[in-house]
Design an enzyme around this catalytic site. Structure first.
Site, short mmCIF file in Angstrom:
data_model
loop_
_atom_site.label_atom_id
_atom_site.label_comp_id
_atom_site.label_asym_id
_atom_site.label_seq_id
_atom_site.Cartn_x
_atom_site.Cartn_y
_atom_site.Cartn_z
N TYR A 156 39.58 -1.72 55.44
CA TYR A 156 40.26 -1.15 56.62
C TYR A 156 40.31 -2.13 57.78
CZ TYR A 156 39.86 3.34 54.28
OH TYR A 156 39.96 4.36 53.38
N GLY A 188 34.89 -0.04 59.75
CA GLY A 188 34.54 -1.45 59.58
C GLY A 188 34.53 -1.91 58.15
N GLN A 189 34.90 -1.02 57.23
CA GLN A 189 34.88 -1.42 55.83
C GLN A 189 35.93 -2.49 55.57
OE1 GLN A 189 35.07 2.02 53.25
NE2 GLN A 189 33.71 3.12 54.64
N GLY A 190 35.60 -3.37 54.65
CA GLY A 190 36.45 -4.53 54.37
C GLY A 190 37.91 -4.18 54.22
#
Lengths: 186, 581
Positions: free
Chosen positions: A76, A72-74
């Site tokens: 990715y 969920g990292q920006g």
């Protein structure tokens, strides 16, 4: 059909396979939820931030789930859309104690729902208002209000408050998802 | 038009949080953002000024909730988070500058208090106070001596002596008795604070504090021992500071000072090498890549190279309240956020305006602050807190979004239309031009003659209320107030000469004695000082019971001259006295 399914399941022939996308912002608890749904002997102890994505499997009474556990990292998040076609259901996890980034979650949900691969398919979406054990967590009703879930008209959705560390609330959500998928198949 | 603008602005930023009653009163120099607990989540650290006299607090926000609150003793002038040591986990310390002290907090607990080294005291001043202590001289001599030192001015006096010189005479003795036993010292005050990496370029490298002080110095402190490592002199007091580089290798300090200049200091020089003179006071300083962007008064935004050459200038629609750097590391995007007094936040990339956001609420001043949350938090003048988050999908085009030519250009001029009357008139003029010209010239001659005659007549009789005499330039006007039968008559007499006062003037009234009675019909005017208007008041009573009115003449006379200097004719209004009675 139902009878046949039950029979097939009882005979242990083959469970129906379903592809599920697990989405949500970073640090919302996606990997922890999936880990908790797996059989206890294959659960991992340490959960680290997912890089890219990972594929996990778990089974319920009637179905065999293949989950794309996305990061969920920006940086990715633009990977998500490549897997929309394969998804037959979506699990969207929200950190209900992170009021600040609720708008970001809403924004990501809106882009997800408006994506051409998702927009016209009636796929069920299960929301987990996760981390309900934290003291400043919002209730699932409040989370659904902030995400404006009532605006989703053409898809079946359901929101559960959950605590992925203890596993509370997860079974309820997965049962709902299973019912929806079965209904969809019929 | 406005709707599309709004949707475009909201297409870039998400409104994450709006708390109009957060009660934050601070400046952008007292706001910092750091991962205080090493848990990957940034906390917003705010040095709250409270009311300005009391209630100063160090507030820490986690997300939207306040995590902790520490009371500060004095007004904070700068808040900075920096790494003091290489210990794991890498939790930064918070440094709060207030007065001559820097309070260091670790894990949100007070940890250390650094005091600036005291300044040298004038030895003569010290000597005098020593004598006072031994009761050798009284407080009046002390005052005289201190004043002489102050006027000589080779070294500023201590705060105590200055305070003493301010006192009223009766308070002095008590003040001396209270304070004479203490040793005298001179302190300076921190005006601004920044951090400088010690020997690594990484984000999580150990940092040194860089402070600007009121005695026109910039000091660099050692992060562990808190000793002054380097001291640089400036020609003025630093107010804004930007620091780049590493202390051990090479660094550059850009300082905006109170005298409206920007100085650029390098590692090897004790004094600034380059100086940029601004045409007004700086209100914000941001370094953007290799250029320095300065917001000035007069609603101007300037950019200079690091050598001090001017690059560009932009005129803004409203005064700047604060400025901040927007550094989007993931996209490699840098821009300057400028908050304006009309509650707009402009985003400039070089000289191109790429985004305008209007902050909600009636904020007339905003502090703002950009961070790695991809968000900026304007803090209202009214104390509210807003957090906006940049969308993941937001793309800033390198296109100027400032509007084109002003709207006024497309408005048609209102030229009046010509009717048939006008056309007929021009026809007539074309046919009879010669006769018209002659007749007009003849009339003009007559007009001039008559005007000159009347003027000569008035001059002979001194009829004008402005004196024509160059020796006695005077001006008079008369005002009648009231509805009768008694009127108040005010004469405003003014001497219009440059330097000569007018003396020996008299005022006389000429009127029909059956109709009016004037209390004093003849009196002397006081000496008229040039430039001042003298109101001279008398009362006129109307005697007629039939409501008849007449003219009263006022003359200003000088001794030894028969003709009056000035004359005023006052048409008295009809007395409404009999009607009212």
């Amino acid at each position: 059909m139902g009878l046949f399914d039950k029979l097939a399941g009882w005979l242990g022939l083959k469970k129906k396979e379903v592809h599920v996308l697990c989405l949500g912002l970073d640090n919302s608890g996606k990997t922890t939820i999936i880990n908790c749904l797996k059989p206890s002997n294959s659960q991992v102890q340490d959960i680290v931030p997912t890089i890219g994505f990972s594929i996990e499997n778990f089974k319920t009474s009637g179905l065999s789930f293949t989950v794309f556990d996305m990061s969920g990292q920006g940086r990715y998040r633009n990977l998500w859309e490549h897997y929309y076609k394969e998804g037959q259901a979506i699990i969207f996890v929200v950190d209900s104690s992170d009021k600040l980034r609720m708008v970001v979650a809403k924004e990501e949900l809106d882009t997800l729902l408006n994506h051409p691969d998702i927009k016209h398919r009636r796929i069920p979406i299960l929301f987990f208002a996760n981390k309900m054990d934290l003291k400043d967590a919002l209730s699932s009703v409040k989370v659904s209000q902030m995400l404006c879930l009532e605006n989703i008209k053409d898809k079946a959705w359901h929101i559960c408050a959950s605590n992925a560390i203890k596993g509370e609330g997860l079974q309820e959500g997965v049962d709902w998802l299973q019912d929806q998928i079965k209904a969809m198949k019929v | 038009m406005e709707g599309s603008e709004r949707s475009e602005a909201s297409a870039k930023w998400l409104d994450a949080h709006y708390d109009p009653v957060a009660n934050l009163y601070t400046f952008s120099s007292c706001v910092a953002l750091a991962d205080l607990h090493g848990d990957g989540e940034n906390k917003l650290i705010v040095g709250d000024l409270g009311t300005g006299q009391s209630n100063m607090k160090l507030k820490v926000y986690k997300g939207t909730t306040m995590l902790s609150e520490n009371t500060l003793i004095d007004l904070p002038t700068g808040v900075v988070a920096f790494l003091m040591d290489t210990n794991e986990p890498r939790t930064p310390a918070v440094a709060v500058a207030s007065g001559p002290y820097i309070y260091i907090y670790k894990n949100l607990r007070p940890y250390f208090k650094f005091t600036l080294p005291p300044l040298e005291v004038n030895p003569l001043e010290q000597d005098i106070w020593h004598q006072v202590k031994e009761d050798k001289i009284d407080h009046l001599t002390l005052k005289e001596m201190l004043e002489s030192f102050r006027d000589k001015g080779d070294m500023p006096l201590s705060a105590r002596s200055l305070r003493y010189l301010m006192l009223e005479p009766h308070e002095m003795e008590a003040f001396v008795n209270v304070h004479k036993m203490q040793t005298i010292k001179r302190q300076t005050v921190i005006t601004c604070m920044a951090t400088l990496n010690k020997n690594m370029a990484d984000d999580d490298a150990v940092g040194c504090l860089v402070i600007g002080t009121e005695n026109m110095e910039v000091c660099i402190l050692d992060p562990e021992a808190f000793t002054v490592q380097a001291k640089l002199n400036l020609p003025s007091v630093a107010v804004f500071m930007d620091v780049t580089g590493q202390f051990d290798v090479e660094f550059r300090i850009i300082v905006a000072c109170r005298n409206g200049n920007i100085y650029i200091i390098r590692r090897d020089s004790k004094r600034p090498k380059q100086c940029v003179e601004l045409n007004s006071q700086p209100v914000g300083l941001v370094r953007l890549n290799r250029s320095i962007v300065v917001g000035c008064g007069k609603e101007m935004l300037h950019a200079y190279t690091q050598k001090g050459k001017k690059l560009w200038t932009i005129r803004l629609p409203a005064p700047i309240t604060t400025m901040s750097l927007m550094d989007h590391k993931a996209k490699g995007f840098q821009a300057v956020l400028v908050a304006l007094a009309n509650s707009e936040v402009h985003l400039y990339k070089d000289k191109i305006l790429i985004n305008v956001t209007k902050t909600q609420g009636a904020s007339n001043e905003a502090m703002l602050f950009y961070s790695v949350w991809n968000s900026y938090c304007p803090i209202h003048y009214g104390g509210g807190l807003i957090i906006k988050i940049l969308k993941r999908t937001a793309v800033f085009e390198d296109k100027d979004t400032s509007p084109g030519p002003p709207l006024a250009q497309s408005i048609k001029l209102s030229i009046p239309k010509k009717t048939k009357l006008y056309v007929d008139q021009t026809l007539r003029e074309r046919e009879n031009a010669v006769a018209m010209h002659r007749a007009f010239q003849m009339d003009l001659y007559r007009l001039r003659l008559r005007a000159a005659r009347e003027y000569a007549k008035a001059l002979e009789a001194s009829m004008a209320p402005v004196s024509a005499d160059l020796q006695e330039p005077l001006k008079m006007n008369a005002v009648v107030q009231g509805i009768g039968p008694v009127f108040k008559l005010t004469l405003n007499v003014q001497n219009t000469s440059a330097t000569r006062p007018a003396i020996n003037l008299y005022v006389s009234f000429l009127y029909d004695e059956h109709l009016y009675s004037v209390k004093r019909a003849f009196f002397k005017v006081p000496m008229l000082v040039p430039g001042l208007t003298y109101p001279i008041v008398t009362f006129v009573e109307s005697l007629s019971d039939r409501g008849a009115s007449d003219t009263i003449k006022v003359f200003v006379l000088a001794t030894g001259r028969r003709a009056p200097i000035l004359t005023a004719h006052i048409h008295m209004p009809v007395s409404e006295g009999p009607v009212l009675a």
